[in-house]
Design a protein around this motif. Structure first.
Motif, PDB file in Angstrom:
ATOM      1  N   GLN A  81      11.022   8.143   2.803  1.00 32.92           N
ATOM      2  CA  GLN A  81      10.361   9.503   2.960  1.00 32.92           C
ATOM      3  C   GLN A  81      10.506  10.512   1.881  1.00 32.92           C
ATOM      4  OE1 GLN A  81      12.545  10.583   6.766  1.00 32.92           O
ATOM      5  NE2 GLN A  81      10.703   9.986   7.829  1.00 32.92           N
ATOM      6  N   GLU A  82      11.631  10.316   1.024  1.00 32.55           N
ATOM      7  CA  GLU A  82      11.708  11.042  -0.096  1.00 32.55           C
ATOM      8  C   GLU A  82      10.751  10.682  -1.259  1.00 32.55           C
ATOM      9  OE1 GLU A  82      15.551  10.131  -1.415  1.00 32.55           O
ATOM     10  OE2 GLU A  82      16.493  11.660   0.138  1.00 32.55           O
ATOM     11  N   MET A  84       7.576   9.008  -0.534  1.00 32.97           N
ATOM     12  CA  MET A  84       6.502   9.743   0.088  1.00 32.97           C
ATOM     13  C   MET A  84       6.267  11.180  -0.445  1.00 32.97           C
ATOM     14  SD  MET A  84       5.792   7.916   3.818  1.00 32.97           S
ATOM     15  CE  MET A  84       7.340   7.680   4.522  1.00 32.97           C
ATOM     16  N   SER A  85       7.170  11.811  -0.523  1.00 35.41           N
ATOM     17  CA  SER A  85       7.107  13.393  -0.759  1.00 35.41           C
ATOM     18  C   SER A  85       6.969  13.636  -2.273  1.00 35.41           C
ATOM     19  CB  SER A  85       8.243  13.841  -0.292  1.00 35.41           C
ATOM     20  OG  SER A  85       8.386  13.886   1.045  1.00 35.41           O
ATOM     21  N   GLY A  86       7.067  12.411  -2.991  1.00 37.80           N
ATOM     22  CA  GLY A  86       6.947  12.795  -4.539  1.00 37.80           C
ATOM     23  C   GLY A  86       8.046  12.312  -5.332  1.00 37.80           C
ATOM     24  N   SER A  96       6.804  11.323  -8.557  1.00 36.43           N
ATOM     25  CA  SER A  96       5.522  10.583  -8.357  1.00 36.43           C
ATOM     26  C   SER A  96       4.283  11.242  -7.921  1.00 36.43           C
ATOM     27  CB  SER A  96       5.747   9.503  -7.083  1.00 36.43           C
ATOM     28  OG  SER A  96       4.686   8.706  -6.838  1.00 36.43           O
ATOM     29  N   LYS A  99       1.563  10.764  -3.461  1.00 34.77           N
ATOM     30  CA  LYS A  99       2.155  11.045  -2.114  1.00 34.77           C
ATOM     31  C   LYS A  99       1.459  10.451  -0.876  1.00 34.77           C
ATOM     32  CE  LYS A  99       3.999  15.497  -4.101  1.00 34.77           C
ATOM     33  NZ  LYS A  99       4.002  16.971  -3.782  1.00 34.77           N
ATOM     34  N   ASP A 101       1.296  10.256   3.306  1.00 36.97           N
ATOM     35  CA  ASP A 101       1.635  10.846   4.748  1.00 36.97           C
ATOM     36  C   ASP A 101       2.527   9.864   5.714  1.00 36.97           C
ATOM     37  OD1 ASP A 101       0.256  13.696   4.622  1.00 36.97           O
ATOM     38  OD2 ASP A 101      -1.263  12.220   3.589  1.00 36.97           O
ATOM     39  N   ARG A 132       6.087  10.714   6.729  1.00 35.77           N
ATOM     40  CA  ARG A 132       6.684  11.504   5.530  1.00 35.77           C
ATOM     41  C   ARG A 132       7.899  12.429   6.149  1.00 35.77           C
ATOM     42  NH1 ARG A 132       2.459  13.914   2.684  1.00 35.77           N
ATOM     43  NH2 ARG A 132       2.939  16.131   3.504  1.00 35.77           N
TER      44      ARG A 132
END
Length: 451
Positions: A81-82, A84-86, A96, A99, A101, A132
């Motif tokens: 999840q971290e 996915m959040s960038g 990153s 991103k 969802d 996310r």
């Protein structure tokens, strides 16, 4: 009968992942041969009900094996999840831009990695969604819900679907109920096209992209606990291989030897396999379907491994029955030098392709080149929950090696019509300096593959 066995094996291979095809073909043909025409060696073992004396010291790993904990599975989800959040894959790296969802998984090793659930692949979808933020969601056939709950390690939202319902529509509904009606969904690489296609139709407002930037970033770097399990798997395979090589006799077939490897692992309470190549058949890195029997002067190559809590070993040892020829000794020396060179080249910060470059240069300089002429495959592959997984040590690959990444180290030389040889050990990228072995040690010589 022979023709049906081979056709069955080859047809079934079309649905088997590449990383398991060699062991599938070996075990299928071996089992079929044992059923049809057991040899004197096989009959002797079967009648006595015992393995050769060299196997007497093998015993289960027992309390040395510590299963992955709920806290570890939870941390994996949090890490995904971290990402996915960038969040950067490494501290100090830029965030990153890709991103996501949510992540979408079907049955496979990534499903297990994040959920602890082992599930067979079928036409009925069991799907995992990791959004996310918030609690993961699993969609499951309603009649399988009880079996799923027995395996769950964490609190997931469960959505069950009946036989006349669409599971991918249930996925879309679950996302909408979380307020996720558009955005980007990362699809894990082994998800079958039919599941992806139905999900895309059920939720067309989303953009569907590869989940690799998240899943590989999570899985490629192993924790201390994962490395512990892999070391145990390597140790078990070493012990079984040592007993197997000590039990070799002239006249044994590759199938009989493979059965010893499997039986040795079984004695340790493990499921293991052996790809056994003898003489000229060893010039084909994954073997030949032609039956072979061991005779004086033959090269014998055994490639195999086992799983401990799902984590794999992959080890190859090459020896000779009797006295090796000078040509075989010379080739073996080049292979072993290439293995040492690959270990030294596999350092944090180096590009993955440079490890192959370094090992291949040794083989070529010894006269077994150019390129892939006699060293016909890459020098290594990632290993973990899959026998072959990202990243790969292959020419031109540009993955930056990071501490905790694990690989096979397996240079080889294959002379068509004569012999082939490979030395394979498993290694982990260290924080500083050359990679460290997960196996106990490299082979000493053709006569002493285990010291």
């Amino acid at each position: 009968m022979w023709r049906r066995i081979i056709l069955f094996a080859m047809a079934t291979l079309s649905s088997v992942p590449n990383s398991t095809r060699r062991r599938f073909l070996q075990s299928t043909v071996a089992a079929s041969l044992a059923t049809i025409a057991p040899s004197a060696h096989a009959q002797e073992t079967s009648c006595s009900g015992t393995l050769p004396d060299a196997f007497s010291t093998l015993k289960p790993l027992g309390s040395r094996v510590r299963p992955i904990t709920e806290q570890e599975f939870s941390a994996r989800i949090q890490r995904s999840q971290e990402l996915m959040s960038g969040a950067p894959a490494l501290s100090g790296e830029p965030a990153s831009a890709a991103k996501l969802d949510a992540l979408f998984f079907a049955p496979g090793t990534s499903l297990y990695y994040f959920s602890g659930v082992h599930w067979g692949l079928s036409e009925r979808l069991l799907g995992l969604l990791i959004p996310r933020t918030g609690q993961p969601i699993i969609v499951v056939p309603a009649f399988e819900e009880g079996r799923l709950r027995e395996q769950l390690r964490l609190r997931f939202e469960i959505r069950a679907w009946q036989e006349d319902e669409s599971p991918t529509k249930l996925v879309a509904t679950a996302l909408a109920d979380r307020g996720i009606r558009s955005g980007r969904i990362g699809v894990e690489e082994t998800v079958g096209f039919t599941f992806f296609d139905h999900l895309r139709a059920a939720a067309p407002a989303f953009e569907y992209v590869s989940a690799d930037p998240v899943t590989i970033a999570c899985r490629a770097r192993k924790s201390a606990h994962e490395l512990e399990l892999m070391r145990l798997a390597c140790e078990a395979t070493f012990d079984v291989f040592r007993a197997t090589f000590a039990s070799l006799k002239e006249g044994m077939s590759q199938d009989e030897i493979a059965q010893l490897v499997e039986a040795g692992h079984s004695k340790m309470g493990l499921r293991g396999y052996g790809l056994v190549l003898i003489g000229a058949s060893a010039a084909l890195p994954h073997g030949s379907s032609r039956p072979q029997k061991l005779k004086e002067g033959d090269v014998i190559l055994i490639d195999g491994g086992c799983k401990v809590e799902g984590y794999e070993s992959d080890v190859t040892r090459t020896s000779v029955l009797g006295k090796p020829s000078e040509k075989i000794v010379r080739a073996y020396g080049a292979v072993r030098k290439a293995q040492d060179t690959a270990l030294d080249a596999a350092r944090a910060g180096h590009l993955s392709g440079t490890v192959d470059d370094a090992a291949r240069a040794v083989i070529t300089d010894a006269g077994y080149g150019p390129g892939y002429k006699y060293f016909t495959h890459r020098v290594g592959h990632g290993i973990g929950l899959d026998g072959h997984e990202h990243p790969y040590l292959v020419r031109g690959s540009k993955t930056q090696l990071q501490p905790g990444m694990t690989f096979s180290n397996e240079p080889g030389i294959y002379i068509p019509g004569e012999f082939g040889m490979r030395c394979e050990d498993d290694m982990v990228i260290a924080a500083e300096g050359p990679a460290e072995l997960l196996t106990k040690h490299f082979p000493i010589s053709l006569e002493k593959p285990f010291g």
